[in-house]
Each structure stands twice: as C-alpha cells, then as structure tokens.
Design an enzyme around this catalytic site. Structure first.
Site, PDB file in Angstrom:
ATOM      1  N   SER A 242       2.273 -31.462  26.647  1.00 46.36           N
ATOM      2  CA  SER A 242       2.554 -30.046  26.430  1.00 46.36           C
ATOM      3  C   SER A 242       2.192 -29.668  25.003  1.00 46.36           C
ATOM      4  O   SER A 242       2.050 -30.531  24.127  1.00 46.36           O
ATOM      5  CB  SER A 242       4.010 -29.646  26.684  1.00 46.36           C
ATOM      6  OG  SER A 242       4.356 -29.833  28.032  1.00 46.36           O
ATOM      7  N   SER A 280       0.272 -30.767  31.570  1.00 49.77           N
ATOM      8  CA  SER A 280       0.493 -30.274  30.209  1.00 49.77           C
ATOM      9  C   SER A 280       0.998 -28.840  30.243  1.00 49.77           C
ATOM     10  O   SER A 280       0.340 -27.945  30.774  1.00 49.77           O
ATOM     11  CB  SER A 280      -0.815 -30.348  29.407  1.00 49.77           C
ATOM     12  OG  SER A 280      -0.597 -29.970  28.065  1.00 49.77           O
ATOM     13  N   ASP A 282       1.251 -25.715  28.384  1.00 50.45           N
ATOM     14  CA  ASP A 282       0.621 -25.115  27.203  1.00 50.45           C
ATOM     15  C   ASP A 282       1.098 -23.672  27.067  1.00 50.45           C
ATOM     16  O   ASP A 282       0.701 -22.798  27.848  1.00 50.45           O
ATOM     17  CB  ASP A 282      -0.904 -25.173  27.336  1.00 50.45           C
ATOM     18  CG  ASP A 282      -1.391 -26.600  27.568  1.00 50.45           C
ATOM     19  OD1 ASP A 282      -1.033 -27.472  26.772  1.00 50.45           O
ATOM     20  OD2 ASP A 282      -2.109 -26.822  28.564  1.00 50.45           O
TER      21      ASP A 282
END
Length: 367
Positions: A242, A280, A282
């Site tokens: 992340s 991830s 983001d």
C-alpha cells in the site's frame, strides 16, 4: 521498544534526494522541504522497535485547530482500494476533515482509530460532540514486523499526537514507516514541499508518503534494482503493501479541487515505478488549511489555474518517495527477511554511468 523524538533529524542524516543532487523539478521547496512547511501543519511519530519481532509505529499529521466543529476542506482518492482508509467515505461525501490524519500498520489501524476518537473527545469545545470521523490510513508491515501482535497501543497514538511539531521532520524508519518496504528496498516515511505562485499569491504545498508498494524503481528515467546498486537479491514480497500519500496546502481550494489534487498524489507514484498491484492499497488524501465556511479570505482558485499546483504535487511526491528510500535503514524481520535502503553512492555512480553512455551515443555519427 522506543519512541522516536520528533524533533530529531534521525535517519534523515543519511542524506535526502535533494542533498545528493537528485532534486525533482525546478520549483523551490519550503525551508525544511517537508509537509510541515505548510503553515499550521505539525507531524509526530511514535516508533516501536523490538528486533527482530517488532518494527512498527504510528505517524500523526495534525492540522492546527481541526475538529468536528472546525473541519477543513479535504478530498480523497483511491487509486486501488485494497486497504483500510478509515473515515474515507465521509470525506468523499462531505469534503470535510475533522480529525488529524494517522498512519500506521494494517492490523493496528482499528485500535489507532479508537485512540484517536478518545483523544478528540477530550479536546476543548467537544463536550457536546456525539459523532466524530477518525481518519486513519495504513500499510502492511507484515514482512518485517510481527503484524499479528498489533503492537501500536493507545499510549503510542497519544504520544504521536501530543508531541507533533513543525520544522524538521524525521523520515525513513520512523512512525508508520518503520517496517515498510517499497520497490525492492527498505522504505518508510518520506516528505517534500514546494512553493509556487498560484492565482496571484504564493502558496505552499507539502506532501508526506507512507511508502510500501511494489514495482521497479525508476530514478531519472533509469530503472534501478537492488542488484544494480550492489545489494543482495531479496525474495519477492507478497502483494500486501500500500501507499498513503497525504498532501496539505494553504492554497484556497474547495473539496472538489482537493480531490483532484489527491488524485495527482497517486498518479505520481507511477514516476518512481509503482506497479499498482492487486494487493496494494494506493490512496491519496489532500486537505486545505483554510477552515470550511470562513466568510473572509481569498476566493477559491479557478480550476484553469490549477496546473502549476498539479505539477508541483507530482514533483513533490516523487521526491518524497526517493527520500523514504534513501533515509531508511537496513531492517531484518521476525522470519529473517531483510531489506536494505537505497544506497546513495552506488545510485549516483549508476546514474553517472548511464548519463555518460547516453552522451556517448548521442555523439556517434548518425545518432
């Protein structure tokens, strides 16, 4: 375990991107090249280290005066929503930030949110408050820390909030960045700022990244792997990363415009090679320091005047990620996984060699 002193330069003494000649863009920075260059924004870290089991912590971004009765305009953007950005939906709906922004480890996020609510309800003027929207972002530090132990406690959150300060800001393996990795290297917290004229006034933009994402690092257009700079090959990290990008500005922007600014924070990660993988999360979050509903003050900036601010955000986030990689320290986690920071001298040598090769190619006949 130890708490990091937020007034100490800490790992930043290793050398930031700009000090190494790797400044991004042509705009000047604020005096500290940090999020704290934005007037009225303070940052605090609590760093928890008990090697090799625990490398974790919490980072607090504290705008002066923010609260349920004095919200700030804000916007949020999920580039890939595999994460736990607590409080995001209310910001998206109302365009208002009413607490500090805290960054921590994935499984500690919920305890951190609860501690933030308790801290907010003790602030002056909150005796009649019956609802508060805590804002907590997270990255998964499970590669280099015992994430299941959930080591971040209420006292650590309160320390980060109470000790938040302006001025020089520690980077790398501090606070919510202590156990993070990015692009094959040890990473952590990174920050940068820009000053620029906008619609007839000088404004400051500051960013802070909690960097923990996959991909292949790019510096000045050159891909850089750990092997390229003499580091041992590391096994592939699971896609449980992340990146949280937090931007603040004293420019007079409304919530819709701040959402547009938050998007640029996530877009900027592509410059350094982010893969935006399935696992991830983001996220970009941007807030203004001018309270909502202020009757006096400058008019909101026109949309067609925002391009310089967007460009500044791209530059600042790119430099902040480089700072996170350069100021971190080698860390070994509980299962023997080790990650090394981006080493300055081999990186500079690699870039010099690449530039010399490019110059040589351009001077060849017929090039």
């Amino acid at each position: 375990m130890r708490a990091h002193d937020p007034s100490s330069p800490g790992p930043a003494a290793r050398g930031r991107a700009r000090a190494l000649g790797l400044a991004v863009g042509g705009l000047p920075t604020g005096p500290h090249n940090a999020l704290t260059d934005v007037p009225g924004v303070r940052v605090g870290h609590t760093t928890l280290i008990r090697p090799p089991e625990v490398h974790s912590g919490v980072t607090a971004i504290v705008p002066d005066g923010v609260g349920p009765g004095s919200p700030l305009p804000a916007g949020v953007f999920a580039g890939n929503g595999y994460g736990k950005l607590i409080g995001a939906t209310q910001i998206a709906e109302l365009g208002a930030l009413e607490t500090p922004v805290l960054l921590t480890s994935t499984l500690s996020a919920f305890r951190v949110a609860d501690a933030l609510v308790g801290w907010m309800l003790e602030r002056p003027g909150t005796a009649d408050v019956r609802s508060v929207n805590p804002v907590v972002g997270e990255c998964n530090d499970g590669l280099l820390s015992d994430i299941r132990s959930r080591p971040v406690r209420e006292e650590h959150v309160r320390a980060a909030l109470d000790e938040a300060s302006g001025g020089l800001l520690a980077e790398g393996c501090v606070g919510g960045g202590t156990g993070l990795t990015a692009l094959g290297f040890k990473s952590g917290i990174g920050t940068s700022s820009r000053r620029l004229p906008l619609a007839g006034r000088e404004i400051t933009l500051g960013v802070l990244v909690q960097a923990n994402f996959g991909g292949t690092l790019r510096v000045r257009g050159r891909t850089v792997t750990p092997a390229d700079v003499g580091l041992p090959l590391a096994g592939p990290a699971p896609e449980t990363g992340s990146c949280m990008v937090v931007a603040a500005t004293d420019a007079p922007l409304d919530a819709r415009q701040l959402t547009r600014l938050a998007r640029r924070g996530v877009y900027a990660l592509a410059r350094v090679g982010a893969a935006y993988g399935h696992g991830s999360g983001d996220y970009g979050l941007a807030f203004g320091t001018r309270p909502l509903g202020t009757p006096a003050g400058p008019a909101v900036v026109r949309d067609d005047d925002l391009d310089p601010l967007f460009a500044a955000a791209l530059d600042a986030v790119e430099e902040a990620v480089l700072n996170a990689l350069l100021t971190a320290t080698t860390t070994t986690g509980p299962r023997g996984h080790t990650r090394h920071p981006l080493p300055a001298a081999p990186l500079l040598a690699l870039l010099r060699d690449a530039a010399a090769e490019e110059c040589e190619r351009s001077e060849r006949p017929g090039a």
